[in-house]
Design a protein around this motif. Structure first.
Motif, PDB file in Angstrom:
ATOM      1  N   ARG A 176      13.335  55.665  18.293  1.00  0.00           N
ATOM      2  CA  ARG A 176      12.172  55.180  19.043  1.00  0.00           C
ATOM      3  C   ARG A 176      12.019  55.992  20.324  1.00  0.00           C
ATOM      4  NH1 ARG A 176      11.186  53.731  14.975  1.00  0.00           N
ATOM      5  NH2 ARG A 176      11.210  51.684  14.027  1.00  0.00           N
ATOM      6  N   PRO A 177      10.769  56.224  20.762  1.00  0.00           N
ATOM      7  CA  PRO A 177      10.576  56.949  22.021  1.00  0.00           C
ATOM      8  C   PRO A 177      11.411  56.321  23.137  1.00  0.00           C
ATOM      9  CG  PRO A 177       8.477  56.646  20.919  1.00  0.00           C
ATOM     10  CD  PRO A 177       9.491  55.854  20.126  1.00  0.00           C
ATOM     11  N   VAL A 253       8.459  60.312  15.265  1.00  0.00           N
ATOM     12  CA  VAL A 253       8.665  60.627  16.684  1.00  0.00           C
ATOM     13  C   VAL A 253       8.955  62.118  16.828  1.00  0.00           C
ATOM     14  CG1 VAL A 253       9.603  58.345  17.258  1.00  0.00           C
ATOM     15  CG2 VAL A 253      11.151  60.180  16.502  1.00  0.00           C
ATOM     16  N   GLU A 312      10.776  61.359  21.969  1.00  0.00           N
ATOM     17  CA  GLU A 312       9.468  61.208  22.620  1.00  0.00           C
ATOM     18  C   GLU A 312       8.427  60.811  21.574  1.00  0.00           C
ATOM     19  OE1 GLU A 312       8.711  65.080  24.205  1.00  0.00           O
ATOM     20  OE2 GLU A 312       9.968  64.752  25.991  1.00  0.00           O
ATOM     21  N   GLN A 313       7.293  60.367  22.071  1.00  0.00           N
ATOM     22  CA  GLN A 313       6.159  60.201  21.163  1.00  0.00           C
ATOM     23  C   GLN A 313       5.717  61.581  20.714  1.00  0.00           C
ATOM     24  OE1 GLN A 313       3.166  57.839  23.098  1.00  0.00           O
ATOM     25  NE2 GLN A 313       4.238  55.943  22.586  1.00  0.00           N
TER      26      GLN A 313
END
Ligand SMILES: [Mg+2]
Length: 334
Positions: A176-177, A253, A312-313
């Protein structure tokens, strides 16, 4: 056909006065009579080899399973690797996959497919390599299969089973970011060892060459990372960039790696291969079987793990903000 008990099993292959035995000289039962006593069955095996299946105890209500195969002249060369190396390596590759799910290996099944001209001694060496690697990890050898093959073909395959001990599996899709990207183990050394063997310079870095012959995955760290809260994990079998890209894709991601975190790995290899090849080994070298995982931001990484970057996204893998292609090992394309 000779009975196995008549044969000079303790004599080195090729000793003058002793014919080298090949698989064509022994029948399957006689070969198994030499192979099976080498294996320990281990605590999880309720029933070992000898019946139509083995019986393995389970905990936690689930079994994790994986398989990995080595083929002569694709995955090893006889000139570089002994049968013992091959046996230990195919175990290590499989157990690394179990660890990468956060699991503990419990049992393996072994398949050997061999040209009848293969020496019995080579098969016994593979057996010893498998047995030693399994014993080290308290893994039962549950059984397997022997099969003959056309001239020149030699293949060793392992199916490994493991337990999650009640924990959920750590998947590739959980990053996850905001998570931290971390690695446990070395980077690029197995690939550096391959390049040194390939160029006849194996004396120049014995650690790298040893890791190419037989990787040393940090197996106990898989369950530890799972317990510490790892959100995604895999073992680096096909190269950092290719495997990191798999996590990025599965999780939707971007893995943003920090060049300075990789610099010590590159420096480690630079003296023998120069900076450019050293970088390539670290970024794209396969067969290392270190563990790559993501952890929630703010948690203390387990001992033995080091941060390589952040999640990161976005998509793909970057190093210092620059997008990197997912290069590395692929079985079917260069
Ligand atoms: Mg894997």
């Amino acid at each position: 056909m000779s009975d196995a008990s008549d044969l000079p099993v303790d004599e080195p292959v090729g000793t003058p006065g002793h014919a080298v035995r090949t698989l064509a000289d022994v029948n399957e039962d006689a070969l198994l009579a030499e192979i099976l006593p080498v294996f320990a069955t281990g605590p999880a095996a309720l029933l070992g080899p000898g019946d139509d299946t083995a019986v393995l105890a389970t905990t936690g209500g689930s079994v994790i399973a994986t398989t990995d195969t080595m083929v002569r002249d694709r995955d090893w060369r006889d000139a570089w690797s002994s049968g013992r190396d091959v046996g230990a390596k195919v175990v290590a590759q499989n157990l690394a996959d179990i660890a990468a799910m956060g699991g503990r290996p419990t049992g393996v099944l072994v398949t050997v497919v061999a040209d009848p001209a293969t020496t019995v001694e080579w098969v016994l060496e593979v057996t010893r390599g498998i047995a030693a690697a399994c014993q080290e990890s308290h893994v039962a050898v549950l059984g397997g299969d022997l099969s003959s093959a056309p001239p020149g073909t030699l293949m060793v395959s392992i199916t490994a089973l493991g337990s999650l001990d009640g924990r959920p599996p750590v998947l590739r899709r959980g990053a996850r970011p905001g998570d931290v990207v971390a690695v446990c183990g070395t980077l690029g050394l197995a690939a550096a060892g391959w390049r040194l063997l390939e160029s006849g310079r194996e004396d120049e870095d014995t650690q790298a060459v040893a890791l190419q012959r037989c990787p040393c995955p940090p197996l106990a760290q898989g369950p530890l990372a799972a317990t510490a809260g790892a959100t995604s994990m895999l073992d680096l079998s096909d190269g950092l960039l290719r495997d990191a890209t798999r996590v990025a894709r599965a999780s939707g991601v971007r893995l943003a790696l920090d060049g300075s975190a990789l610099a010590p790995d590159i420096r480690r290899i630079t003296p023998v291969l120069g900076p450019d090849l050293a970088r390539e080994c670290v970024l794209a070298g396969g067969e290392e079987h270190a563990l790559l995982a993501t952890f929630p931001c703010g948690i203390r990484l387990p001992a033995g793990w080091r941060a390589l970057g952040v999640v990161e996204q976005g998509d793909g893998v970057t190093i210092d903000g620059v997008a990197e292609k997912p290069r590395g090992w692929d079985h079917f394309s260069p």
